[in-house]
Write a protein that holds these residues in place. Structure first.
Motif, PDB file in Angstrom:
ATOM      1  N   GLY A 192      41.077 -72.492  91.020  1.00 33.39           N
ATOM      2  CA  GLY A 192      41.873 -72.867  89.854  1.00 33.39           C
ATOM      3  C   GLY A 192      43.118 -72.010  89.728  1.00 33.39           C
ATOM      4  O   GLY A 192      43.572 -71.377  90.681  1.00 33.39           O
ATOM      5  N   ASP A 193      43.653 -71.938  88.549  1.00 32.63           N
ATOM      6  CA  ASP A 193      44.876 -71.190  88.301  1.00 32.63           C
ATOM      7  C   ASP A 193      44.637 -69.688  88.386  1.00 32.63           C
ATOM      8  O   ASP A 193      43.624 -69.171  87.926  1.00 32.63           O
ATOM      9  N   VAL A 194      45.591 -68.968  88.981  1.00 37.55           N
ATOM     10  CA  VAL A 194      45.574 -67.510  88.982  1.00 37.55           C
ATOM     11  C   VAL A 194      46.309 -67.060  87.732  1.00 37.55           C
ATOM     12  O   VAL A 194      47.417 -67.505  87.454  1.00 37.55           O
ATOM     13  N   ILE A 195      45.660 -66.194  86.960  1.00 39.81           N
ATOM     14  CA  ILE A 195      46.204 -65.779  85.673  1.00 39.81           C
ATOM     15  C   ILE A 195      46.339 -64.269  85.624  1.00 39.81           C
ATOM     16  O   ILE A 195      45.782 -63.552  86.450  1.00 39.81           O
ATOM     17  N   THR A 196      47.082 -63.776  84.647  1.00 38.25           N
ATOM     18  CA  THR A 196      47.221 -62.343  84.417  1.00 38.25           C
ATOM     19  C   THR A 196      46.221 -61.929  83.347  1.00 38.25           C
ATOM     20  O   THR A 196      46.081 -62.596  82.324  1.00 38.25           O
ATOM     21  N   LEU A 197      45.515 -60.839  83.613  1.00 40.57           N
ATOM     22  CA  LEU A 197      44.527 -60.339  82.661  1.00 40.57           C
ATOM     23  C   LEU A 197      45.171 -59.330  81.730  1.00 40.57           C
ATOM     24  O   LEU A 197      46.078 -58.633  82.137  1.00 40.57           O
ATOM     25  N   PRO A 198      44.777 -59.175  80.512  1.00 43.74           N
ATOM     26  CA  PRO A 198      43.726 -59.900  79.813  1.00 43.74           C
ATOM     27  C   PRO A 198      44.182 -61.305  79.436  1.00 43.74           C
ATOM     28  O   PRO A 198      45.344 -61.520  79.071  1.00 43.74           O
ATOM     29  N   TYR A 199      43.252 -62.239  79.524  1.00 44.71           N
ATOM     30  CA  TYR A 199      43.527 -63.649  79.267  1.00 44.71           C
ATOM     31  C   TYR A 199      42.975 -63.983  77.900  1.00 44.71           C
ATOM     32  O   TYR A 199      41.770 -63.916  77.664  1.00 44.71           O
ATOM     33  N   ASP A 200      43.855 -64.330  76.982  1.00 40.63           N
ATOM     34  CA  ASP A 200      43.395 -64.543  75.609  1.00 40.63           C
ATOM     35  C   ASP A 200      43.433 -65.999  75.163  1.00 40.63           C
ATOM     36  O   ASP A 200      43.132 -66.303  74.031  1.00 40.63           O
ATOM     37  N   LYS A 201      43.790 -66.912  76.059  1.00 41.06           N
ATOM     38  CA  LYS A 201      43.801 -68.322  75.688  1.00 41.06           C
ATOM     39  C   LYS A 201      42.385 -68.881  75.740  1.00 41.06           C
ATOM     40  O   LYS A 201      41.516 -68.362  76.428  1.00 41.06           O
ATOM     41  N   GLU A 202      42.165 -69.967  75.018  1.00 38.94           N
ATOM     42  CA  GLU A 202      40.844 -70.578  74.969  1.00 38.94           C
ATOM     43  C   GLU A 202      40.567 -71.353  76.252  1.00 38.94           C
ATOM     44  O   GLU A 202      41.412 -72.103  76.726  1.00 38.94           O
ATOM     45  N   LEU A 203      39.386 -71.158  76.804  1.00 36.97           N
ATOM     46  CA  LEU A 203      38.977 -71.849  78.016  1.00 36.97           C
ATOM     47  C   LEU A 203      38.237 -73.134  77.666  1.00 36.97           C
ATOM     48  O   LEU A 203      37.630 -73.243  76.607  1.00 36.97           O
ATOM     49  N   LYS A 204      38.260 -74.091  78.582  1.00 37.18           N
ATOM     50  CA  LYS A 204      37.531 -75.342  78.403  1.00 37.18           C
ATOM     51  C   LYS A 204      36.045 -75.089  78.645  1.00 37.18           C
ATOM     52  O   LYS A 204      35.680 -74.092  79.263  1.00 37.18           O
ATOM     53  N   PRO A 205      35.164 -75.991  78.185  1.00 36.44           N
ATOM     54  CA  PRO A 205      33.732 -75.797  78.435  1.00 36.44           C
ATOM     55  C   PRO A 205      33.436 -75.723  79.931  1.00 36.44           C
ATOM     56  O   PRO A 205      33.941 -76.521  80.708  1.00 36.44           O
ATOM     57  N   GLY A 206      32.628 -74.741  80.319  1.00 38.53           N
ATOM     58  CA  GLY A 206      32.256 -74.558  81.714  1.00 38.53           C
ATOM     59  C   GLY A 206      33.192 -73.658  82.489  1.00 38.53           C
ATOM     60  O   GLY A 206      32.892 -73.273  83.612  1.00 38.53           O
ATOM     61  N   GLU A 207      34.348 -73.306  81.925  1.00 41.22           N
ATOM     62  CA  GLU A 207      35.301 -72.455  82.636  1.00 41.22           C
ATOM     63  C   GLU A 207      35.035 -70.990  82.340  1.00 41.22           C
ATOM     64  O   GLU A 207      34.577 -70.624  81.266  1.00 41.22           O
ATOM     65  N   LYS A 208      35.321 -70.140  83.320  1.00 40.41           N
ATOM     66  CA  LYS A 208      35.242 -68.696  83.135  1.00 40.41           C
ATOM     67  C   LYS A 208      36.310 -68.043  83.988  1.00 40.41           C
ATOM     68  O   LYS A 208      36.849 -68.656  84.909  1.00 40.41           O
ATOM     69  N   VAL A 209      36.617 -66.808  83.680  1.00 40.11           N
ATOM     70  CA  VAL A 209      37.625 -66.050  84.418  1.00 40.11           C
ATOM     71  C   VAL A 209      36.921 -65.038  85.302  1.00 40.11           C
ATOM     72  O   VAL A 209      36.079 -64.274  84.841  1.00 40.11           O
ATOM     73  N   VAL A 210      37.250 -65.046  86.594  1.00 38.78           N
ATOM     74  CA  VAL A 210      36.701 -64.098  87.554  1.00 38.78           C
ATOM     75  C   VAL A 210      37.835 -63.173  87.972  1.00 38.78           C
ATOM     76  O   VAL A 210      38.887 -63.637  88.418  1.00 38.78           O
ATOM     77  N   GLU A 211      37.630 -61.865  87.835  1.00 42.12           N
ATOM     78  CA  GLU A 211      38.674 -60.896  88.186  1.00 42.12           C
ATOM     79  C   GLU A 211      38.789 -60.789  89.703  1.00 42.12           C
ATOM     80  O   GLU A 211      37.793 -60.669  90.415  1.00 42.12           O
ATOM     81  N   ILE A 212      40.033 -60.855  90.211  1.00 37.83           N
ATOM     82  CA  ILE A 212      40.259 -60.768  91.657  1.00 37.83           C
ATOM     83  C   ILE A 212      41.040 -59.511  92.033  1.00 37.83           C
ATOM     84  O   ILE A 212      41.349 -59.308  93.195  1.00 37.83           O
ATOM     85  N   GLY A 213      41.337 -58.658  91.071  1.00 39.72           N
ATOM     86  CA  GLY A 213      42.024 -57.397  91.345  1.00 39.72           C
ATOM     87  C   GLY A 213      43.494 -57.441  90.976  1.00 39.72           C
ATOM     88  O   GLY A 213      44.069 -58.491  90.731  1.00 39.72           O
ATOM     89  N   ASN A 214      44.118 -56.255  90.911  1.00 35.10           N
ATOM     90  CA  ASN A 214      45.544 -56.095  90.579  1.00 35.10           C
ATOM     91  C   ASN A 214      45.902 -56.726  89.245  1.00 35.10           C
ATOM     92  O   ASN A 214      46.998 -57.253  89.070  1.00 35.10           O
ATOM     93  N   GLY A 215      44.974 -56.712  88.292  1.00 38.99           N
ATOM     94  CA  GLY A 215      45.244 -57.284  86.985  1.00 38.99           C
ATOM     95  C   GLY A 215      45.319 -58.793  86.981  1.00 38.99           C
ATOM     96  O   GLY A 215      45.859 -59.393  86.066  1.00 38.99           O
ATOM     97  N   LYS A 216      44.786 -59.424  88.005  1.00 41.88           N
ATOM     98  CA  LYS A 216      44.807 -60.881  88.120  1.00 41.88           C
ATOM     99  C   LYS A 216      43.393 -61.427  87.982  1.00 41.88           C
ATOM    100  O   LYS A 216      42.410 -60.754  88.263  1.00 41.88           O
ATOM    101  N   GLY A 217      43.295 -62.671  87.584  1.00 39.09           N
ATOM    102  CA  GLY A 217      42.015 -63.352  87.467  1.00 39.09           C
ATOM    103  C   GLY A 217      42.146 -64.786  87.941  1.00 39.09           C
ATOM    104  O   GLY A 217      43.245 -65.329  88.060  1.00 39.09           O
ATOM    105  N   LEU A 218      41.009 -65.406  88.217  1.00 40.27           N
ATOM    106  CA  LEU A 218      40.965 -66.780  88.710  1.00 40.27           C
ATOM    107  C   LEU A 218      40.054 -67.576  87.792  1.00 40.27           C
ATOM    108  O   LEU A 218      38.951 -67.131  87.467  1.00 40.27           O
ATOM    109  N   ILE A 219      40.510 -68.749  87.375  1.00 35.93           N
ATOM    110  CA  ILE A 219      39.685 -69.603  86.522  1.00 35.93           C
ATOM    111  C   ILE A 219      38.787 -70.453  87.414  1.00 35.93           C
ATOM    112  O   ILE A 219      39.269 -71.178  88.280  1.00 35.93           O
ATOM    113  N   THR A 220      37.471 -70.318  87.227  1.00 32.73           N
ATOM    114  CA  THR A 220      36.504 -71.142  87.936  1.00 32.73           C
ATOM    115  C   THR A 220      35.776 -72.012  86.926  1.00 32.73           C
ATOM    116  O   THR A 220      35.700 -71.678  85.743  1.00 32.73           O
TER     117      THR A 220
END
Length: 145
Positions: free
Chosen positions: A35-63
């Motif tokens: 999914g989308d690569v995002i900058t952490l901390p991520y404060d937007k609301e996620l859709k049902p079933g979505e979560k943020v997985v940290e991938i390092g360097n202050g980045k996260g991936l929505i799965t």
């Protein structure tokens, strides 16, 4: 590339017990990666079933955690063809490819499926089986393939 229509439902209960309960209902836990690569901390609301997985360097991936039925994926899994999957979740369609499948070691039942979301913006590398037919001219002349 052929396309395959697949409908999934988001799952909110995660973990071993929730996955076992899904399998008793003849469903398969599925994770949609890429999914989308995002900058952490991520404060937007996620859709049902979505979560943020940290991938390092202050980045996260929505799965997205999903569930599909055994019957829905039978023609996708047990075929030699490679499909682009049109995945429909809550009326929203996403394109994906099959990344990995885990099978039960004795029963040969599907335990888990990983999908990889694809789009026009980033390339995806997949393995494609090659079937050779006939004989090359070099082989006929005594060469080795």
């Amino acid at each position: 590339m052929k396309t395959f229509q697949l409908t999934a439902e988001p799952r909110t209960d995660l973990g071993k017990k929730a996955a076992q309960a899904l399998r008793k209902e003849n469903k398969i836990p599925v994770v949609l990666n890429g999914g989308d690569v995002i900058t952490l901390p991520y404060d937007k609301e996620l859709k049902p079933g979505e979560k943020v997985v940290e991938i390092g360097n202050g980045k996260g991936l929505i799965t997205t955690d999903l569930a599909v039925t055994q019957d829905a994926v039978r023609k996708l899994v047990y075929t030699p063809d490679i499909y682009a999957i049109e995945l429909t979740v809550n009326g929203e369609t996403r394109m994906a490819v099959l990344k990995d499948i885990q099978f039960h070691p004795v029963k040969d039942q599907i335990l888990h499926i990983d999908l990889l979301e694809v789009n026009d913006k980033k390339p995806v590398a997949i393995e494609v089986p090659v079937k050779l037919e006939g004989h090359a001219e070099g082989v006929k002349a005594g060469g080795k393939l």
